[in-house]
Write a protein that holds these residues in place. Structure first.
Motif, PDB file in Angstrom:
ATOM      1  N   PHE A 377       0.791  -1.234   0.000  1.00  0.00           N
ATOM      2  CA  PHE A 377       0.000   0.000   0.000  1.00  0.00           C
ATOM      3  C   PHE A 377       0.822   1.282   0.000  1.00  0.00           C
ATOM      4  N   LEU A 378       2.123   1.186  -0.112  1.00  0.00           N
ATOM      5  CA  LEU A 378       2.969   2.378  -0.038  1.00  0.00           C
ATOM      6  C   LEU A 378       2.631   3.391  -1.124  1.00  0.00           C
ATOM      7  N   GLY A 379       2.437   2.928  -2.366  1.00  0.00           N
ATOM      8  CA  GLY A 379       2.147   3.839  -3.468  1.00  0.00           C
ATOM      9  C   GLY A 379       0.740   4.406  -3.444  1.00  0.00           C
ATOM     10  N   ILE A 380      -0.168   3.729  -2.753  1.00  0.00           N
ATOM     11  CA  ILE A 380      -1.557   4.188  -2.695  1.00  0.00           C
ATOM     12  C   ILE A 380      -1.673   5.480  -1.881  1.00  0.00           C
ATOM     13  N   ILE A 405      -4.967   7.003 -19.192  1.00  0.00           N
ATOM     14  CA  ILE A 405      -4.715   6.892 -17.759  1.00  0.00           C
ATOM     15  C   ILE A 405      -5.255   5.572 -17.211  1.00  0.00           C
ATOM     16  N   ALA A 406      -6.420   5.150 -17.719  1.00  0.00           N
ATOM     17  CA  ALA A 406      -7.021   3.889 -17.262  1.00  0.00           C
ATOM     18  C   ALA A 406      -6.129   2.691 -17.586  1.00  0.00           C
ATOM     19  N   LEU A 407      -5.537   2.728 -18.777  1.00  0.00           N
ATOM     20  CA  LEU A 407      -4.675   1.619 -19.206  1.00  0.00           C
ATOM     21  C   LEU A 407      -3.322   1.623 -18.503  1.00  0.00           C
ATOM     22  N   LEU A 408      -2.866   2.820 -18.152  1.00  0.00           N
ATOM     23  CA  LEU A 408      -1.495   2.996 -17.686  1.00  0.00           C
ATOM     24  C   LEU A 408      -1.145   2.163 -16.467  1.00  0.00           C
ATOM     25  N   ARG A 409      -1.871   2.375 -15.372  1.00  0.00           N
ATOM     26  CA  ARG A 409      -1.471   1.776 -14.104  1.00  0.00           C
ATOM     27  C   ARG A 409      -1.563   0.255 -14.100  1.00  0.00           C
ATOM     28  N   LYS A 410      -2.681  -0.268 -14.587  1.00  0.00           N
ATOM     29  CA  LYS A 410      -2.904  -1.703 -14.443  1.00  0.00           C
ATOM     30  C   LYS A 410      -2.364  -2.527 -15.602  1.00  0.00           C
ATOM     31  N   VAL A 411      -2.751  -2.155 -16.824  1.00  0.00           N
ATOM     32  CA  VAL A 411      -2.396  -2.970 -17.995  1.00  0.00           C
ATOM     33  C   VAL A 411      -0.938  -2.780 -18.400  1.00  0.00           C
ATOM     34  N   ILE A 412      -0.507  -1.513 -18.487  1.00  0.00           N
ATOM     35  CA  ILE A 412       0.844  -1.235 -18.973  1.00  0.00           C
ATOM     36  C   ILE A 412       1.898  -1.481 -17.906  1.00  0.00           C
ATOM     37  N   LEU A 413       1.559  -1.191 -16.629  1.00  0.00           N
ATOM     38  CA  LEU A 413       2.560  -1.274 -15.573  1.00  0.00           C
ATOM     39  C   LEU A 413       2.369  -2.460 -14.629  1.00  0.00           C
ATOM     40  N   LEU A 414       1.235  -2.528 -13.942  1.00  0.00           N
ATOM     41  CA  LEU A 414       1.090  -3.481 -12.836  1.00  0.00           C
ATOM     42  C   LEU A 414       1.123  -4.939 -13.269  1.00  0.00           C
ATOM     43  N   ILE A 415       0.365  -5.299 -14.303  1.00  0.00           N
ATOM     44  CA  ILE A 415       0.323  -6.705 -14.715  1.00  0.00           C
ATOM     45  C   ILE A 415       1.689  -7.213 -15.165  1.00  0.00           C
ATOM     46  N   ALA A 437       4.163   0.391  -9.682  1.00  0.00           N
ATOM     47  CA  ALA A 437       3.184   0.820 -10.681  1.00  0.00           C
ATOM     48  C   ALA A 437       2.463   2.092 -10.239  1.00  0.00           C
ATOM     49  N   ASP A 438       2.149   2.189  -8.937  1.00  0.00           N
ATOM     50  CA  ASP A 438       1.420   3.348  -8.426  1.00  0.00           C
ATOM     51  C   ASP A 438       2.221   4.634  -8.578  1.00  0.00           C
ATOM     52  N   PHE A 439       3.474   4.621  -8.168  1.00  0.00           N
ATOM     53  CA  PHE A 439       4.296   5.829  -8.214  1.00  0.00           C
ATOM     54  C   PHE A 439       4.495   6.310  -9.654  1.00  0.00           C
ATOM     55  N   ILE A 440       4.760   5.378 -10.554  1.00  0.00           N
ATOM     56  CA  ILE A 440       4.997   5.752 -11.954  1.00  0.00           C
ATOM     57  C   ILE A 440       3.720   6.297 -12.582  1.00  0.00           C
ATOM     58  N   SER A 441       2.584   5.640 -12.343  1.00  0.00           N
ATOM     59  CA  SER A 441       1.328   6.062 -12.976  1.00  0.00           C
ATOM     60  C   SER A 441       0.860   7.414 -12.440  1.00  0.00           C
ATOM     61  N   VAL A 442       1.063   7.681 -11.162  1.00  0.00           N
ATOM     62  CA  VAL A 442       0.679   8.981 -10.593  1.00  0.00           C
ATOM     63  C   VAL A 442       1.495  10.098 -11.239  1.00  0.00           C
ATOM     64  N   LEU A 443       2.793   9.870 -11.383  1.00  0.00           N
ATOM     65  CA  LEU A 443       3.670  10.882 -11.981  1.00  0.00           C
ATOM     66  C   LEU A 443       3.260  11.190 -13.422  1.00  0.00           C
ATOM     67  N   ILE A 444       3.043  10.144 -14.209  1.00  0.00           N
ATOM     68  CA  ILE A 444       2.681  10.337 -15.625  1.00  0.00           C
ATOM     69  C   ILE A 444       1.299  10.970 -15.746  1.00  0.00           C
ATOM     70  N   SER A 445       0.360  10.570 -14.893  1.00  0.00           N
ATOM     71  CA  SER A 445      -0.990  11.146 -14.926  1.00  0.00           C
ATOM     72  C   SER A 445      -0.943  12.640 -14.637  1.00  0.00           C
TER      73      SER A 445
END
Length: 462
Positions: A377-380, A405-415, A437-445
């Motif tokens: 949960f650190l990135g959350i 943004i929807a694709l970024l965190r889960k499909v492109i990064l987390l999976i 995945a959380d830290f990278i997606s927040v920054l890009i978003s």
């Protein structure tokens, strides 16, 4: 009779007009608080089930793991309701801002038809392939029986879930956030009452939890449909608009694909996480994810409620051309969402036992969960930033950016990370994939938002 109807129509129209004229701070509280309450109440459907199931004497830990395996299926079902509801409700709010009530009702009618079609298809397909799907989601020979018992009953109520979730957004979208909250509250209260009766009183176990859930969702669905067909609603479900209009459906799909992907990819995420945990750890590790996915709901769902409450304000005022109110609403939403994730996820990082003990009395499972939860949960803690940006793009009808943004965190990064990292780090790699995945997606978003938002809110080509 005609005069009474006209009077009720005028009162209904005043309800949506407040979105454009009421003081912004007061309006946000009035809209967001019931929406947050509704989201928290809504999450109780699954959370309460798991709390009771986890404490069933003799097999609660395995039953909890089995029910946790069904979570991706539940998310997939709700994703289809989000496709119609969250794709259509912002468009309807924009139409209300332009005083185009006919178009708003066409959108509502088409969304209702879409939800009915989805319900039939989902129930047939998932019933046909439920066993292989459950194994793919991380079930073992020990836990498959509990997973199958729960999902077999839950699928019967698919249409209730679709209507209760998908159509409720049209109630809050016209400014009736308290009514939207009540539709969820009624079902949740029934669920909380029926759960112990069915699970322990009638000794139905996991089946009882599922039965309580679909009865509760049925009551909520009836409440929602009744309101949207009554004179109290600004826009109503009318028979003439139930016939599919492919131009309207295309607009709904363009915006609805983003929330659909956000929720449906949760299923793919859970497959990747549960499969990795089963492969590198075993049933106990899959059990930790059952608990942590519930905790994730407790953290993220209230933030979604904030967005759901503020989104109609932004959509209505964007449709009306009141861009200063749109900007003001965003700034407040960003502050609220970030503050909430810092606090709620901070508890999971600093005091994981606060959450873990709610779901199981198995000492070994609780201990393992507490050891991995701070990492997961650190990135959350900063995820509220992405939630605010995502909601804003949805509210303004920016389908393409919202989809990215929807694709970024889960499909492109987390999976991919959940598959790759365990090969080098073992089972801990599964847990570490989430914060990376959380830290990278927040920054890009955040970068995407600053690059595009100024142009969106200055240049209006409507």
């Amino acid at each position: 009779m005609k005069k009474n109807r006209e009077k009720e129509n005028q009162m209904s129209e005043k309800q949506d007009e407040k979105l454009g004229i009421a003081p912004l701070g007061k309006l946000i509280l009035e809209m967001a608080l019931p929406a947050v309450a509704a989201q928290i109440i809504n999450v109780l459907y699954n959370i309460v089930d798991r709390i009771y199931i986890g404490h069933i004497a003799g097999y609660g830990d395995m039953a909890l793991t089995g029910v946790g395996v069904t979570f991706p299926i539940l998310m997939a079902i709700s994703a289809f309701s989000a496709f119609a509801g969250m794709g259509g409700a912002p468009l309807a709010s924009m139409s209300l801002g332009r005083k185009d009530y006919e178009k708003a009702e066409k959108i509502l009618g088409n969304c209702t038809s879409i939800l009915m079609i989805f319900s039939v298809i989902l129930m047939v397909v998932l019933f046909s392939f439920k066993i292989p799907i459950l194994y793919a989601f991380g079930a073992s020979d020990t836990t498959i029986v509990y997973a199958n018992e729960y999902i077999s009953i839950y699928l019967i109520g698919t249409i209730f879930v679709q209507f209760a979730i998908g159509l409720n957004t049209f109630i809050s979208g016209q400014g009736n956030s308290k009514i939207a909250m009540l539709s969820v509250l009624i079902g949740a209260c029934i669920n909380i009452i029926l759960d112990p009766i069915f699970i322990f009183g009638f000794n139905l176990g996991v089946k009882g939890a599922a039965l309580a859930t679909i009865i509760s969702q049925a009551v909520s669905a009836i409440w929602v449909v009744h309101f949207l067909t009554s004179d109290k609603s600004v826009i109503r479900i009318r028979k003439k608009y139930l016939r599919p209009d492919f131009k309207v459906i295309g607009s709904i799909a363009a915006l609805g694909i983003s929330p659909f992907i956000m929720q449906s990819t949760e299923s793919l995420v859970m497959i990747a996480l549960n499969s990795g945990l089963q492969k590198y750890g075993g049933d106990l590790y899959v059990g930790t994810m059952s608990i942590m996915s519930s905790v994730m709901q407790l953290i993220v769902i209230p933030i979604q409620g904030v967005g759901q409450g503020i989104q109609p304000i932004m959509s209505y005022n964007f449709g009306a051309g009141n861009l200063d109110r749109v900007k003001g609403a965003f700034k407040r939403m960003l502050a609220i969402c970030l503050g909430a994730t810092l606090v709620l996820a901070g508890i999971a990082v600093l005091r994981p036992q606060t959450y873990a003990v709610l779901f199981s009395d198995n000492i070994q499972l609780v201990k393992l969960t507490c050891s991995v939860m701070p990492i997961y949960f650190l990135g959350i803690t900063i995820f509220g930033i992405q939630m605010a940006c995502q909601t804003t793009f949805m509210a303004l009808g920016q389908a393409k950016v919202s989809l990215i943004i929807a694709l970024l965190r889960k499909v492109i990064l987390l999976i991919p990370l959940a598959i790759i990292l365990p090969r080098f780090m073992g089972v801990m790699g599964v847990y570490r994939a989430e914060p990376v995945a959380d830290f990278i997606s927040v920054l890009i978003s955040l970068i995407l938002f600053f690059v595009t938002a100024k142009k969106i809110l200055v240049s209006d080509d409507k």
